[in-house]
Design an enzyme around this catalytic site. Structure first.
Site, PDB file in Angstrom:
ATOM      1  CG  ASN A 146      48.096  39.601  67.308  1.00 36.77           C
ATOM      2  OD1 ASN A 146      47.343  39.835  68.250  1.00 36.77           O
ATOM      3  ND2 ASN A 146      49.327  40.049  67.267  1.00 36.77           N
ATOM      4  N   PRO A 170      36.714  40.946  73.261  1.00 34.60           N
ATOM      5  CG  PRO A 170      35.863  38.893  72.520  1.00 34.60           C
ATOM      6  CD  PRO A 170      35.613  40.001  73.510  1.00 34.60           C
ATOM      7  CB  SER A 223      46.220  49.777  66.254  1.00 36.58           C
ATOM      8  OG  SER A 223      45.058  50.436  66.701  1.00 36.58           O
ATOM      9  CD  GLU A 244      51.884  44.128  73.658  1.00 37.72           C
ATOM     10  OE1 GLU A 244      52.413  44.767  72.717  1.00 37.72           O
ATOM     11  OE2 GLU A 244      51.403  43.004  73.537  1.00 37.72           O
ATOM     12  CB  CYS A 278      52.712  43.427  68.884  1.00 41.36           C
ATOM     13  SG  CYS A 278      52.853  42.333  70.295  1.00 41.36           S
TER      14      CYS A 278
HETATM   15  P1  ADP Z   1      43.905  45.985  64.877  1.00 40.56           P
HETATM   16  O1  ADP Z   1      44.235  47.063  63.895  1.00 40.56           O
HETATM   17  O2  ADP Z   1      45.008  45.049  65.147  1.00 40.56           O
HETATM   18  O3  ADP Z   1      42.597  45.306  64.653  1.00 40.56           O
HETATM   19  P2  ADP Z   1      42.762  47.675  66.877  1.00 40.56           P
HETATM   20  O4  ADP Z   1      43.526  48.559  67.778  1.00 40.56           O
HETATM   21  O5  ADP Z   1      41.900  48.307  65.855  1.00 40.56           O
HETATM   22  O6  ADP Z   1      43.837  46.714  66.248  1.00 40.56           O
HETATM   23  O7  ADP Z   1      41.874  46.668  67.689  1.00 40.56           O
HETATM   24  C1  ADP Z   1      42.255  46.084  68.914  1.00 40.56           C
HETATM   25  C2  ADP Z   1      41.033  45.982  69.800  1.00 40.56           C
HETATM   26  O8  ADP Z   1      40.557  47.302  70.079  1.00 40.56           O
HETATM   27  C3  ADP Z   1      39.863  45.241  69.176  1.00 40.56           C
HETATM   28  O9  ADP Z   1      39.206  44.501  70.189  1.00 40.56           O
HETATM   29  C4  ADP Z   1      38.994  46.359  68.672  1.00 40.56           C
HETATM   30  O10 ADP Z   1      37.640  45.999  68.554  1.00 40.56           O
HETATM   31  C5  ADP Z   1      39.178  47.392  69.764  1.00 40.56           C
HETATM   32  N1  ADP Z   1      38.882  48.788  69.372  1.00 40.56           N
HETATM   33  C6  ADP Z   1      39.041  49.360  68.165  1.00 40.56           C
HETATM   34  N2  ADP Z   1      38.656  50.666  68.203  1.00 40.56           N
HETATM   35  C7  ADP Z   1      38.263  50.914  69.468  1.00 40.56           C
HETATM   36  C8  ADP Z   1      37.752  52.079  70.163  1.00 40.56           C
HETATM   37  N3  ADP Z   1      37.608  53.256  69.543  1.00 40.56           N
HETATM   38  N4  ADP Z   1      37.458  51.952  71.474  1.00 40.56           N
HETATM   39  C9  ADP Z   1      37.628  50.785  72.111  1.00 40.56           C
HETATM   40  N5  ADP Z   1      38.091  49.673  71.524  1.00 40.56           N
HETATM   41  C10 ADP Z   1      38.418  49.719  70.220  1.00 40.56           C
END
Ligand code: ADP
Length: 481
Positions: A146, A170, A223, A244, A278
């Site tokens: 975002n 990222p 998330s 965060e 957020c």
């Molecule tokens: P959103 O729903 O806003 O995309 P996420 O929490 O899914 O939020 O993603 C935020 C970041 O965390 C992204 O860089 C994503 O690729 C990463 N991410 C998602 N799942 C995992 C995981 N299991 N382990 C590490 N990083 C993750």
């Protein structure tokens, strides 16, 4: 390609994945599908670079950061275009993000010189006690889409200032601006391995960073769901984590508030980035005396919003990031509609139909809601304005605090006593009083309760990346003699 150990490289798997413009759904680039191997290489590079980087003086590190900040400032237009292309936000907002990220880097460039310790008066006459602050080591940063540059730089700038080296990943939706940032760091002469940016399989990369003992801190923005997964896994080796996460920020408007300021505040904090923020207001509580006038003014505001491709000069709001984001908002609103809520939709699309292939969601005001509905309790991450009336201060504070989250809150009032009461009673990490955008480079930002822990920005932003070492010195001679 990815930026690894000061070089640009493809994935060993040979795979690539596509980056899509959320406004047009056109493919705008491809980045390597990295995984376990690249995650290891990144740690290797960062761990190798760490002793050299950590041993520089604060002033020496400062010079690098200020140089990067300057490069970023000069590249504002290029950065902004990249952000608009992959994240969809209007160009003006993308420029704000680019400028703020450059200012961030500059602020930590200054702060790098001020990693002060402490000299503590000992209880013993013949002892001297000091506390020194040392960089933790390799820091892993995982960031969302975002604010694809802003949220990355928040972590990188503070970690570099503290003397840490960084590996980062990222979000898959927005890797291009992160790689552009890496290029600017390289051009600024940042030594190889101090910053590494890799793209690809989030889970595999995360797994390596969570388990490699050379990674000493993990800083995550994203998330709540993923934050909790990472915190659970990190517990296995007591890895330091800062999280965060999301929230459900209350936006509380009292009868004595300036109506225009409260409405303008919602435009700034909720139309901005199409509500995908957020700390964006997620539930709007309006005191009964102002309720009708407030709704009328909010409808006017929402009707006036111009929605379109971020590159269109009139666009004030872009698309949502992808179909999943769109469907989530749609289903949350659909659910309350079935329960009898009323929906008012506003906004006008600007530009050509080809520019609107993406996930454009028109802003909506929702009334007639139950306090317990998902739309009120959970983050919608879209341009939806759930409005609920309230009677008095005590009641609204109780409703605001009932949430499991505690990131942001907003209060609009002209009563100075109430200002202090609410500043002390609302359970959040950041509170804006008549201020729709309370986050600032110089002040700590972060949540409480299930919105996470750790702080970014300001001098406090260094704490997650340093460890304190107490040094006690036993004197051999009596100095008073
Ligand atoms: P959103 O729903 O806003 O995309 P996420 O929490 O899914 O939020 O993603 C935020 C970041 O965390 C992204 O860089 C994503 O690729 C990463 N991410 C998602 N799942 C995992 C995981 N299991 N382990 C590490 N990083 C993750």
């Amino acid at each position: 390609p990815m930026y690894l150990g000061g070089d640009w490289s493809e994935a060993t798997s040979g795979g690539w994945f596509e980056v899509v413009d959320p406004a047009t759904l056109q493919i705008i680039g491809e980045v390597p599908q990295g995984g376990t191997e690249e995650a290891r290489q990144a740690v290797e590079a960062a761990a190798t670079a760490f002793p050299g980087w950590a041993s520089l003086s604060g002033r020496e590190r400062s010079r690098y950061l200020l140089q990067i900040s300057e490069k970023m400032r000069r590249a504002t237009d290029e950065i902004a275009s990249q952000i608009t292309a992959e994240a969809g936000k209007p160009l003006k907002q993308a420029r704000d993000e680019a400028r703020s990220a450059s200012a961030y880097m500059g602020w930590y460039g200054e702060e790098a010189k001020r990693l002060y310790g402490q000299y503590i008066p000992s209880a013993q006459r013949d002892k001297r006690v000091m506390v020194i602050r040392k960089p933790v080591g390799v820091v892993a940063a995982i960031t969302p889409w975002n604010f694809p540059l802003g949220l990355l730089v928040r972590k990188v700038a503070a970690a570099l200032a503290a003397g840490c080296t960084v590996v980062c990943k990222p979000a898959p939706e927005t890797p291009l601006v992160a790689l552009l940032f890496a290029r600017l760091c390289q051009e600024a002469g940042l030594p190889a391995g101090v910053l590494n940016v890799i793209t690809g399989d989030a889970e595999a990369i995360g797994q390596v960073w969570l388990s490699d003992s050379r990674v000493r801190a993990l800083s995550f923005t994203g998330s709540n769901e993923v934050g909790k997964i990472l915190a659970r896994k990190a517990a296995d080796r007591l890895l330091r984590v800062s999280l965060e996460l999301g929230g459900s920020a209350p936006y509380i408007v009292f009868d004595d508030a300036g109506l225009d300021a409260a409405i303008a505040g919602l435009f700034k904090s909720k139309i901005r980035n199409a509500g995908q923020v957020c700390a964006a207001p997620n539930r709007i509580y309006v005191q009964s005396g102002l309720y009708e006038n407030f709704l009328a003014a909010l409808k006017k505001m929402v009707q006036s919003v111009k929605i379109g491709n971020g590159f269109h000069p009139e666009s004030q709001m872009g698309p949502l990031i992808n179909e999943a984001g769109y469907r989530k908002v749609e289903s949350m609103v659909g659910e309350v509609k079935e329960q009898g809520a009323q929906i008012f939709e506003g906004g006008t699309l600007v530009g050509e139909p080809d520019d609107h292939q993406g996930w454009f969601y028109l802003p909506q005001i929702v009334t007639g809601l139950s306090e317990n509905s998902q739309l009120v309790q959970q983050e919608a991450f879209g341009p939806v304005f759930p409005v609920l009336p309230f009677k008095d201060e005590k009641e609204v504070v109780e409703r605001a605090n009932r949430s499991p989250y505690g990131l942001g809150a907003y209060v609009f009032t002209r009563n100075v006593n109430r200002t202090f009461r609410l500043a002390e009673q609302l359970e959040v990490g950041i509170l804006g009083i008549n201020d729709p955008l309370p986050a600032a480079i110089e002040a700590p930002f972060g949540g409480i309760k299930e919105s996470g822990y750790g702080r970014e920005s300001g001098a406090a932003g260094l704490n997650d990346f340093v460890e304190e070492r107490t040094v006690s010195i036993q004197l051999m001679d009596d100095l008073s003699e």
